[in-house]
Design a protein around this motif. Sequence first.
Motif, PDB file in Angstrom:
ATOM      1  N   PHE A  64     -93.494 -11.180   1.696  1.00 60.99           N
ATOM      2  CA  PHE A  64     -94.870 -11.473   1.309  1.00 60.99           C
ATOM      3  C   PHE A  64     -95.194 -12.964   1.257  1.00 60.99           C
ATOM      4  O   PHE A  64     -96.315 -13.356   1.530  1.00 60.99           O
ATOM      5  CB  PHE A  64     -95.193 -10.841  -0.048  1.00 60.99           C
ATOM      6  CG  PHE A  64     -95.420  -9.356   0.038  1.00 60.99           C
ATOM      7  CD1 PHE A  64     -96.649  -8.847   0.415  1.00 60.99           C
ATOM      8  CD2 PHE A  64     -94.389  -8.466  -0.227  1.00 60.99           C
ATOM      9  CE1 PHE A  64     -96.858  -7.488   0.506  1.00 60.99           C
ATOM     10  CE2 PHE A  64     -94.594  -7.100  -0.131  1.00 60.99           C
ATOM     11  CZ  PHE A  64     -95.827  -6.609   0.245  1.00 60.99           C
ATOM     12  N   TYR A  65     -94.210 -13.781   0.880  1.00 60.79           N
ATOM     13  CA  TYR A  65     -94.482 -15.199   0.658  1.00 60.79           C
ATOM     14  C   TYR A  65     -93.816 -16.122   1.670  1.00 60.79           C
ATOM     15  O   TYR A  65     -94.096 -17.313   1.690  1.00 60.79           O
ATOM     16  CB  TYR A  65     -94.016 -15.627  -0.741  1.00 60.79           C
ATOM     17  CG  TYR A  65     -94.574 -14.783  -1.871  1.00 60.79           C
ATOM     18  CD1 TYR A  65     -95.914 -14.414  -1.911  1.00 60.79           C
ATOM     19  CD2 TYR A  65     -93.760 -14.366  -2.919  1.00 60.79           C
ATOM     20  CE1 TYR A  65     -96.417 -13.659  -2.950  1.00 60.79           C
ATOM     21  CE2 TYR A  65     -94.259 -13.618  -3.967  1.00 60.79           C
ATOM     22  CZ  TYR A  65     -95.584 -13.258  -3.978  1.00 60.79           C
ATOM     23  OH  TYR A  65     -96.086 -12.511  -4.999  1.00 60.79           O
ATOM     24  N   GLY A  66     -92.910 -15.600   2.460  1.00 65.91           N
ATOM     25  CA  GLY A  66     -92.199 -16.452   3.407  1.00 65.91           C
ATOM     26  C   GLY A  66     -91.060 -17.216   2.767  1.00 65.91           C
ATOM     27  O   GLY A  66     -90.383 -18.006   3.420  1.00 65.91           O
ATOM     28  N   LYS A  67     -90.864 -17.002   1.480  1.00 68.12           N
ATOM     29  CA  LYS A  67     -89.751 -17.622   0.761  1.00 68.12           C
ATOM     30  C   LYS A  67     -89.287 -16.662  -0.330  1.00 68.12           C
ATOM     31  O   LYS A  67     -89.987 -15.703  -0.673  1.00 68.12           O
ATOM     32  CB  LYS A  67     -90.159 -18.968   0.160  1.00 68.12           C
ATOM     33  CG  LYS A  67     -91.313 -18.899  -0.811  1.00 68.12           C
ATOM     34  CD  LYS A  67     -91.713 -20.276  -1.301  1.00 68.12           C
ATOM     35  CE  LYS A  67     -92.891 -20.153  -2.283  1.00 68.12           C
ATOM     36  NZ  LYS A  67     -93.279 -21.444  -2.811  1.00 68.12           N
ATOM     37  N   GLN A  68     -88.109 -16.895  -0.852  1.00 67.40           N
ATOM     38  CA  GLN A  68     -87.514 -15.960  -1.811  1.00 67.40           C
ATOM     39  C   GLN A  68     -87.980 -16.244  -3.241  1.00 67.40           C
ATOM     40  O   GLN A  68     -87.189 -16.474  -4.140  1.00 67.40           O
ATOM     41  CB  GLN A  68     -85.997 -16.004  -1.702  1.00 67.40           C
ATOM     42  CG  GLN A  68     -85.508 -15.513  -0.365  1.00 67.40           C
ATOM     43  CD  GLN A  68     -83.998 -15.575  -0.237  1.00 67.40           C
ATOM     44  OE1 GLN A  68     -83.318 -16.184  -1.027  1.00 67.40           O
ATOM     45  NE2 GLN A  68     -83.478 -14.929   0.796  1.00 67.40           N
ATOM     46  N   ASP A  69     -89.272 -16.170  -3.463  1.00 64.64           N
ATOM     47  CA  ASP A  69     -89.871 -16.417  -4.765  1.00 64.64           C
ATOM     48  C   ASP A  69     -89.896 -15.118  -5.569  1.00 64.64           C
ATOM     49  O   ASP A  69     -90.954 -14.617  -5.970  1.00 64.64           O
ATOM     50  CB  ASP A  69     -91.289 -16.975  -4.559  1.00 64.64           C
ATOM     51  CG  ASP A  69     -91.913 -17.504  -5.842  1.00 64.64           C
ATOM     52  OD1 ASP A  69     -91.211 -17.583  -6.866  1.00 64.64           O
ATOM     53  OD2 ASP A  69     -93.110 -17.832  -5.801  1.00 64.64           O
ATOM     54  N   TRP A  70     -88.701 -14.526  -5.803  1.00 63.44           N
ATOM     55  CA  TRP A  70     -88.577 -13.213  -6.439  1.00 63.44           C
ATOM     56  C   TRP A  70     -89.041 -13.209  -7.891  1.00 63.44           C
ATOM     57  O   TRP A  70     -89.534 -12.202  -8.388  1.00 63.44           O
ATOM     58  CB  TRP A  70     -87.143 -12.699  -6.349  1.00 63.44           C
ATOM     59  CG  TRP A  70     -86.155 -13.561  -7.104  1.00 63.44           C
ATOM     60  CD1 TRP A  70     -85.436 -14.590  -6.595  1.00 63.44           C
ATOM     61  CD2 TRP A  70     -85.815 -13.478  -8.480  1.00 63.44           C
ATOM     62  NE1 TRP A  70     -84.662 -15.163  -7.563  1.00 63.44           N
ATOM     63  CE2 TRP A  70     -84.872 -14.488  -8.748  1.00 63.44           C
ATOM     64  CE3 TRP A  70     -86.203 -12.646  -9.525  1.00 63.44           C
ATOM     65  CZ2 TRP A  70     -84.322 -14.704  -9.999  1.00 63.44           C
ATOM     66  CZ3 TRP A  70     -85.654 -12.852 -10.787  1.00 63.44           C
ATOM     67  CH2 TRP A  70     -84.720 -13.869 -11.011  1.00 63.44           C
ATOM     68  N   LYS A  71     -88.896 -14.338  -8.586  1.00 73.74           N
ATOM     69  CA  LYS A  71     -89.242 -14.392 -10.007  1.00 73.74           C
ATOM     70  C   LYS A  71     -90.729 -14.096 -10.220  1.00 73.74           C
ATOM     71  O   LYS A  71     -91.109 -13.462 -11.201  1.00 73.74           O
ATOM     72  CB  LYS A  71     -88.875 -15.751 -10.590  1.00 73.74           C
ATOM     73  CG  LYS A  71     -89.019 -15.796 -12.099  1.00 73.74           C
ATOM     74  CD  LYS A  71     -88.228 -16.924 -12.684  1.00 73.74           C
ATOM     75  CE  LYS A  71     -88.315 -17.060 -14.168  1.00 73.74           C
ATOM     76  NZ  LYS A  71     -88.929 -16.091 -14.972  1.00 73.74           N
ATOM     77  N   ARG A  72     -91.562 -14.504  -9.299  1.00 68.76           N
ATOM     78  CA  ARG A  72     -92.999 -14.244  -9.366  1.00 68.76           C
ATOM     79  C   ARG A  72     -93.275 -12.733  -9.384  1.00 68.76           C
ATOM     80  O   ARG A  72     -94.096 -12.242 -10.172  1.00 68.76           O
ATOM     81  CB  ARG A  72     -93.637 -14.898  -8.138  1.00 68.76           C
ATOM     82  CG  ARG A  72     -95.080 -15.077  -8.178  1.00 68.76           C
ATOM     83  CD  ARG A  72     -95.470 -15.987  -6.981  1.00 68.76           C
ATOM     84  NE  ARG A  72     -96.878 -15.917  -6.766  1.00 68.76           N
ATOM     85  CZ  ARG A  72     -97.766 -16.475  -7.567  1.00 68.76           C
ATOM     86  NH1 ARG A  72     -97.375 -17.143  -8.619  1.00 68.76           N
ATOM     87  NH2 ARG A  72     -99.047 -16.347  -7.322  1.00 68.76           N
ATOM     88  N   ILE A  73     -92.575 -11.987  -8.529  1.00 63.19           N
ATOM     89  CA  ILE A  73     -92.737 -10.524  -8.479  1.00 63.19           C
ATOM     90  C   ILE A  73     -92.143  -9.892  -9.735  1.00 63.19           C
ATOM     91  O   ILE A  73     -92.737  -8.991 -10.334  1.00 63.19           O
ATOM     92  CB  ILE A  73     -92.084  -9.947  -7.206  1.00 63.19           C
ATOM     93  CG1 ILE A  73     -92.796 -10.503  -5.966  1.00 63.19           C
ATOM     94  CG2 ILE A  73     -92.127  -8.421  -7.221  1.00 63.19           C
ATOM     95  CD1 ILE A  73     -92.127 -10.164  -4.656  1.00 63.19           C
TER      96      ILE A  73
END
Length: 102
Positions: A64-73
């Motif tokens: 979804f974001y193009g980066k591993q910003d898992w904490k946001r999810i």
Amino acid sequence: MSNDKKPDFSDVQSGVQSTEQIKPDFSDVQSKVTSTEAIAESDGGEQTYTVAKGDNLSKIAKHFYGKQDWKRIFDANRDQLSDPDRIQPGQVLKIPAPEGEA
């Protein structure tokens, strides 16, 4: 002693019946197909994602974001997640809008 009398089958009756039932009528059946990777826009630009086997939050964030910003999810789904490593196939996760698009 020989018995020359033959058996009499003149009153025997036979019949044949099918075991196949009447075929059902499916002419009024309606169908709907939904994806296991459901992505739906809701108010505020938030999307949802249905977790598939083999998914993890980093992989979903990358999608979804193009980066591993898992904490946001993870933070957006704290109501159903207590551990970011324990997501289950079939769970529907809220995907917040990318930073700067909310």
